[in-house]
Scaffold this active site. Structure first.
Site, short mmCIF file in Angstrom:
data_model
loop_
_atom_site.label_atom_id
_atom_site.label_comp_id
_atom_site.label_asym_id
_atom_site.label_seq_id
_atom_site.Cartn_x
_atom_site.Cartn_y
_atom_site.Cartn_z
N LYS A 177 0.83 -1.21 0.00
CA LYS A 177 0.00 0.00 0.00
C LYS A 177 0.87 1.26 0.00
O LYS A 177 1.36 1.69 1.03
CB LYS A 177 -0.93 0.05 1.22
CG LYS A 177 -2.00 1.15 1.09
CD LYS A 177 -2.62 1.53 2.40
CE LYS A 177 -1.85 2.61 3.12
NZ LYS A 177 -1.83 3.92 2.39
N GLY A 229 6.37 5.17 8.49
CA GLY A 229 5.64 6.44 8.54
C GLY A 229 5.84 7.15 9.86
O GLY A 229 6.88 6.99 10.52
N GLU A 232 2.14 9.02 14.96
CA GLU A 232 0.69 9.12 15.18
C GLU A 232 -0.05 8.04 14.40
O GLU A 232 -0.94 7.36 14.93
CB GLU A 232 0.21 10.51 14.77
CG GLU A 232 -1.28 10.74 15.00
CD GLU A 232 -1.73 12.14 14.64
OE1 GLU A 232 -2.95 12.35 14.55
OE2 GLU A 232 -0.86 13.02 14.42
N GLU A 251 8.94 1.32 11.20
CA GLU A 251 10.07 2.24 11.00
C GLU A 251 9.50 3.64 10.97
O GLU A 251 8.76 4.00 10.06
CB GLU A 251 10.82 1.91 9.71
CG GLU A 251 12.20 2.55 9.65
CD GLU A 251 12.28 3.73 8.70
OE1 GLU A 251 12.07 4.87 9.19
OE2 GLU A 251 12.56 3.53 7.52
N CYS A 286 12.95 10.63 7.05
CA CYS A 286 13.10 10.19 8.43
C CYS A 286 14.57 10.22 8.85
O CYS A 286 14.88 10.27 10.04
CB CYS A 286 12.54 8.79 8.60
SG CYS A 286 13.29 7.55 7.52
N GLU A 387 9.65 16.60 15.27
CA GLU A 387 10.03 16.38 13.88
C GLU A 387 9.29 17.38 12.98
O GLU A 387 8.06 17.45 12.98
CB GLU A 387 9.69 14.95 13.45
CG GLU A 387 10.21 14.59 12.09
CD GLU A 387 9.92 13.15 11.71
OE1 GLU A 387 10.70 12.59 10.92
OE2 GLU A 387 8.94 12.59 12.22
#
Length: 484
Positions: A177, A229, A232, A251, A286, A387
């Site tokens: 996905k 991702g 949250e 991750e 990231c 972030e």
């Protein structure tokens, strides 16, 4: 669309395109221009059911092949990816406007496929003696069956490399996905899997929003989930996976520290800090080293060299190979990042040294933000702790090794850390004390299939890459055969 490469942005399920879906469509916007790019079909629960069913059938066909045949098919896929490197790189650009100078994750995909193809015909289990008997004790590693791989918009091909490749090598089928914000390269990868001769349905590609993603994670026939991702969304994924007690690898994000010591090669450190900070993917990574820690004695010299590198960066059309800075992903991200900058200025979190504004002129229609640098930042500030996921970095002073390590570890995240020093003893000592899944010494975050990659703390759990990454897609079975 790119040279007619993708005739349809429909789903890829069981080897067939599916354009008419229960969840409707998403109008994909090209971030460099703000204009519509292509209409993307979205998977809802019915399409997820079809994809998982196709994957179950294909997985049985996949593991029924000899190991030699499976190995060769993955090598054929790597060869096909190699033939289409430029095409995949351009699709990466069309997905999220990453400059083509940085769009080389298609090469990463080829390397991971070749690496993991080599494991298909290698022994993955063991036989060990059992105390006090002549019984045969076998430790086997077997595929899960159907695994879900969920990719973020900023790295579909990187996730295909680090997750789909080992999942297939381990004998699984994949429901992949990608984000609806960046589905094009992933869909083309799915087509290449078919062209290479992989069983239809072994790799299904289903762009989806929140409802489709939730249905995928909750599906009872999905036996493992690999999510890349933000934290949250990860909490929602883990909660949904708990319905069936489905194991999850995550991750997640980072707020990486880049430590520059007084004995570092200053020009090299400044160049790498610029690349790894606000320039590469406009900070939308990231692995972005957004906290740059600099020893007091060289702070001013480093800042001068660093700002020079930033000023030299070419901002513009992502398809221009001279360009190193593209836009952020969309209008929402642009507003959020600019608000973060304004808030940091208002709070006095640090001195704004350069940037801070939306770029106008010929680039006004796109979502471009100036590379932004704050100096003398308080590590306790939101600017240093949360972030940003944009071209915004903080420069922070430190006194000595202990102070540097303490500041670097004072974060909820622990995905990457970077160290610049020419002292070998310091490099080892500092690296071992960092609370981070990866530590890069005098190097940028150059992911390789040989090296395990993943986070500490709120940067996630589990690994991609290396033997550890392969084992994430295998479950352990113990078989004991009595010999008396």
């Amino acid at each position: 669309m790119v040279s007619g490469v993708i005739a349809s942005a429909g789903l890829l399920i069981g080897g067939e395109r599916v354009a008419d879906t229960s969840a409707g469509t998403h109008q994909h916007i090209y971030p460099a221009t703000g204009r519509p790019n292509v209409v993307v079909s979205l998977a809802g629960p019915p399409e997820i059911d079809r994809a998982v069913a196709a994957a179950k059938r294909a997985q049985r066909a996949w593991v029924s092949l000899t190991v030699d045949r499976r190995r060769d098919l993955l090598i054929d896929l790597a060869d096909l990816v190699h033939e289409h490197l430029d095409e995949l790189a351009e699709l990466n650009v069309r997905d999220y406007a990453v400059p083509i100078s940085y769009a080389g994750t298609s090469m990463l995909l080829e390397r991971f496929l070749r690496h993991y193809a080599g494991y298909v015909d290698k022994p993955l289990g063991a036989s060990t003696p059992v105390n006090g008997s002549f019984d045969i004790n076998l430790i086997e590693r077997e595929p899960y069956g159907v695994v879900a791989v969920i990719a973020p918009w900023n790295g579909a091909l990187a996730v295909a490399a680090s997750c789909v490749a080992p999942a297939l090598a381990a004998g699984n089928a994949v429901v992949f996905k990608p984000s609806e914000l960046a589905p094009l390269a992933a869909l083309r990868f799915g087509e290449l899997c078919l062209l290479a001769g992989l069983p239809p349905g072994l790799v299904n590609v289903v762009p989806a929003g929140a409802d489709g993603g939730d249905a995928l994670v909750r599906h009872p026939d999905v036996r493992k989930v690999h999510f890349t991702g933000g934290g949250e969304t990860a909490r929602k994924v883990i909660a949904a996976a708990a319905t069936n007690l489905t194991p999850v690898v995550a991750e997640l994000g980072g707020k990486s520290a880049n430590l520059v010591f007084s004995d570092a090669d200053l020009p090299a450190a400044a160049a790498l800090a610029a690349h790894q900070g606000p320039l590469m993917q406009s900070g939308q990574s990231c692995a972005c080293a957004s906290r740059i820690l600099v020893q007091d004695s060289i702070y001013d010299d480093f800042v001068d060299a660093f700002l020079t590198r930033i000023a030299e960066a070419e901002v513009g059309d992502p398809l221009d190979r001279a360009v190193t800075v593209g836009p952020v992903i969309g209008e929402g991200a642009l507003r959020r990042i600019l608000a973060t900058i304004d808030d940091a200025v208002g709070r006095g979190s640090g001195e704004l040294l350069t940037g801070g504004n939306r770029i106008g002129g010929d680039l006004a229609a796109g979502y471009f933000i100036e590379p932004t640098v704050f100096g003398d930042v308080d590590n306790a500030s939101e600017l240093a702790q949360i972030e940003t996921f944009g071209p915004v970095v903080s420069v922070i002073r430190f006194r000595d090794d202990d102070d540097a390590v303490a500041i670097a570890n004072d974060s909820a995240y622990g995905l990457n850390a970077f160290v610049h020093t020419r002292d070998l003893v310091r490099a080892h000592s500092v690296a071992r004390r960092m609370e981070s899944g990866s530590v890069w010494v005098n190097q940028f975050s150059d992911m390789s299939p040989q090296g395990p990659y993943g986070g500490y703390k709120q940067s996630g759990f589990g690994r991609t890459g290396g033997l550890e990454g392969l084992h994430e897609f295998l479950q352990v079975k113990n078989i004991r055969i009595g010999m008396r």
